[in-house]
Design an enzyme around this catalytic site. Structure first.
Site, PDB file in Angstrom:
ATOM      1  N   ALA A  12       0.834  -1.210   0.000  1.00  0.00           N
ATOM      2  CA  ALA A  12       0.000   0.000   0.000  1.00  0.00           C
ATOM      3  C   ALA A  12       0.863   1.252   0.000  1.00  0.00           C
ATOM      4  CB  ALA A  12      -0.944  -0.003   1.197  1.00  0.00           C
ATOM      5  N   ALA A  15       2.426   2.967  -5.476  1.00  0.00           N
ATOM      6  CA  ALA A  15       1.941   2.152  -6.582  1.00  0.00           C
ATOM      7  C   ALA A  15       0.709   1.347  -6.186  1.00  0.00           C
ATOM      8  CB  ALA A  15       3.058   1.217  -7.068  1.00  0.00           C
ATOM      9  N   ASN A  36      -1.308  -5.471   3.058  1.00  0.00           N
ATOM     10  CA  ASN A  36      -0.217  -4.587   3.484  1.00  0.00           C
ATOM     11  C   ASN A  36       0.159  -4.913   4.922  1.00  0.00           C
ATOM     12  OD1 ASN A  36       1.460  -2.211   2.670  1.00  0.00           O
ATOM     13  ND2 ASN A  36       0.565  -1.322   4.512  1.00  0.00           N
ATOM     14  N   VAL A  79       3.505 -10.556   3.313  1.00  0.00           N
ATOM     15  CA  VAL A  79       3.600 -11.597   2.294  1.00  0.00           C
ATOM     16  C   VAL A  79       4.796 -12.484   2.596  1.00  0.00           C
ATOM     17  CG1 VAL A  79       3.979 -12.053  -0.153  1.00  0.00           C
ATOM     18  CG2 VAL A  79       2.501 -10.152   0.549  1.00  0.00           C
ATOM     19  N   GLU A 168      18.783  15.221   1.688  1.00  0.00           N
ATOM     20  CA  GLU A 168      17.609  15.738   2.393  1.00  0.00           C
ATOM     21  C   GLU A 168      17.713  15.480   3.889  1.00  0.00           C
ATOM     22  OE1 GLU A 168      14.227  16.140  -0.963  1.00  0.00           O
ATOM     23  OE2 GLU A 168      14.128  14.301   0.224  1.00  0.00           O
ATOM     24  N   GLN A 312       6.663   9.406  -7.986  1.00  0.00           N
ATOM     25  CA  GLN A 312       6.041   9.851  -9.235  1.00  0.00           C
ATOM     26  C   GLN A 312       5.912   8.709 -10.227  1.00  0.00           C
ATOM     27  OE1 GLN A 312       7.509  13.426 -11.208  1.00  0.00           O
ATOM     28  NE2 GLN A 312       8.647  13.923  -9.358  1.00  0.00           N
TER      29      GLN A 312
END
Length: 394
Positions: A12, A15, A36, A79, A168, A312
Site C-alpha cells: 500500500a 503504486a 499490506n 507476504v 535531504e 512519481q
C-alpha cells in the site's frame, strides 16, 4: 451468473494505493483485495524528517481504511511468498493462502547495505515509519548520553551515501542542530556531521550540486567524497583505501535500496530484487502479473537505462498497469509505459533546496521556493492516491 475476476494487490505504497483507486474506478467486475503489513500508508519521501525529529510520524501517515474505496477488501498481514505457478500468495502471520486471477505486485523497497560489515547491525536505516521513529529515539538517547557524560563521540554523526535521501537528511539535521545545542548544552561547533560517499547528488548539474554542497558545508557538514565506507561499528566507521577510522556513535545508512526480498524468494528473474518488466508493466514470465513501484525496473527507451524508483513513477506505473488489465479484459490494445516527470526536487531542510525539469519543462530552481514545490508535488501525488482528503492532510 456474474463471474468476478479476482485481483490481488500487494503493498500500500504509492503504486499499490494508486492501483487500488484505479481498479475500483474501472467499472470492471473485480474482487479487489489489498494486502499490506501496516494499517496505514505513509509518505516515503518524508521519512528523513521523522528520523531527524523535524516531523511527527502521524503527520506523514494515512489510515488505509480512510483512503481506499469500499470496493477494496483490506487484509493487514505480510507476504511470505508468491507461488506464481499456482496463482497464489501465502501470508506470513495468518498463513492464509490467497488465490488470484491477476496480481499487482507493489511490495516496495528495503535498505541495501551491499554486504558492508556492521551496517545492518549498527547503522540507522530509513525505510519505514518504525525505523524512522527508532532512528530519532537513538539520536535523542545519544544526545542525552552526551549531556550526562560530556563524551563528544556522542556529538559525532555520519551519513553514508550521497543521493537524494542523504542530502535531504543532512538538510533536516543541520536545521535541528541549533535546537539540540540549546536543549542539551553543547556548542554548535562541537557537533560533527560528516557525509561519506562516492559523490553528491549526481543527478543534478554541477552548479546545483555545488550550491547544495556549499549550503550544507556552511551549516557544518563535512564531506568526504570519492570514498566508500568499508565497515560500521558501535563506535564509528572505517572508510577509504587506507582504512581511516572516524569515531561516531550515530551512523545513518542512506547509500542504497533494493526491492522487497520476497521478489527473489518467489523466483522472479531479478537484480537487487527488482524485475525488468515488459512495456505494459507485466512480468517477463507471467502475463497475469503486473509489477509496479519499487520492485519494478522500467527502462527509459531514450537512454537505455532504468528509471530510478520514485513516488512519481510508481503512480504512473500503476495507471498504465490498470489500463492494460482493462485492455486485456475488454480485448483492447495495450498501452506502453511512457514517463512524464513532474521534476526532480531535493529539499535541504525547510528553507531551501534545488530542483530541475519541473512539470516537464527545462526549469531549474535553487532556493527558498523548492521545499514549497516539493510539498505541492506531494499533495498532487496524495490526491492521485486517495483523493482530496489525503492531499489536505499534510
Amino acid at each position: 451468473m456474474l463471474i468476478m475476476t479476482d485481483v490481488l494487490v500487494l503493498g500500500a505504497g504509492y503504486a499499490g494505493l494508486r492501483a487500488c483507486k484505479q481498479l475500483a474506478k474501472s467499472k470492471l467486475d473485480l474482487n479487489i483485495t489489498l494486502v499490506n503489513k501496516n494499517s496505514y500508508n505513509y509518505d516515503a519521501t518524508a521519512l528523513e524528517t521523522v528520523a531527524a525529529g523535524a516531523t511527527a510520524p502521524e503527520n506523514i501517515m494515512m489510515d488505509i481504511a480512510d483512503v481506499t474505496s469500499n470496493k477494496v477488501h483490506f487484509i493487514q498481514d505480510e507476504v511470505e511468498v508468491i507461488n506464481r505457478n499456482q496463482n497464489s500468495v501465502v501470508l506470513k502471520n495468518s498463513k492464509q493462502e490467497l488465490k488470484y486471477d491477476y496480481l499487482f505486485n507493489a511490495l516496495g523497497f528495503e535498505p541495501e547495505t551491499f554486504g558492508t560489515p556492521g551496517a545492518d547491525e549498527y547503522a540507522l536505516q530509513i525505510s519505514n515509519i518504525d525505523n524512522a521513529v527508532a532512528d530519532y529515539e537513538t539520536v535523542v538517547k545519544h544526545l542525552e548520553t552526551y549531556q550526562k557524560t560530556g563524551n563528544k563521540d556522542y556529538l559525532s554523526m555520519v551519513v553514508v551515501g550521497g543521493g537524494l535521501t542523504s542530502a535531504e537528511l543532512l538538510g533536516e539535521l543541520v536545521h535541528q542542530i541549533p535546537k539540540w545545542a540549546r536543549k542539551y548544552g553543547f556548542d554548535k561547533a562541537d557537533f560533527q556531521l560528516t557525509c561519506i560517499g562516492p559523490n553528491l547528488l549526481s543527478m543534478f548539474d554541477e552548479k546545483q550540486r555545488a550550491y547544495a554542497q556549499r549550503y550544507l558545508e556552511k551549516h557544518g557538514v563535512k564531506f568526504i567524497l570519492g570514498q566508500n565506507v568499508k565497515s560500521v561499528s558501535d563506535t564509528g566507521v572505517i572508510y577509504g583505501d587506507n582504512n581511516h577510522n572516524l569515531p561516531a556513535r550515530t551512523v545513518f545508512w542512506t547509500a542504497g535500496v533494493s526491492g522487497s526480498h520476497v521478489i527473489e524468494k518467489s523466483g522472479y528473474p531479478e537484480h537487487r530484487d527488482r524485475v525488468a518488466v515488459n512495456d505494459d508493466m507485466t512480468s517477463p514470465t507471467n502475463a497475469n502479473e503486473y509489477i509496479i513501484g519499487d520492485v519494478a525496473a522500467v527502462k527509459d527507451q531514450s537512454t537505455g537505462r532504468f528509471y530510478p524508483p520514485t513516488g512519481q513513477i510508481a503512480i504512473q506505473e500503476a495507471n498504465i498497469a490498470v489500463a492494460n488489465l482493462k485492455a486485456k479484459l475488454t480485448h483492447s490494445k495495450p498501452v506502453p509505459f511512457t514517463y512524464r516527470s513532474l521534476g526532480t526536487v531535493c529539499s535541504l531542510g525547510p528553507t531551501t533546496g534545488i530542483a530541475y525539469d519541473l512539470l516537464g519543462f527545462p526549469i531549474k530552481l535553487t532556493g527558498i521556493l523548492v521545499p514549497t514545490i516539493k510539498n505541492l508535488i506531494f499533495k498532487r501525488s496524495a490526491f492521485e492516491l486517495s483523493g482530496l482528503k489525503a492531499a489536505l492532510q499534510r
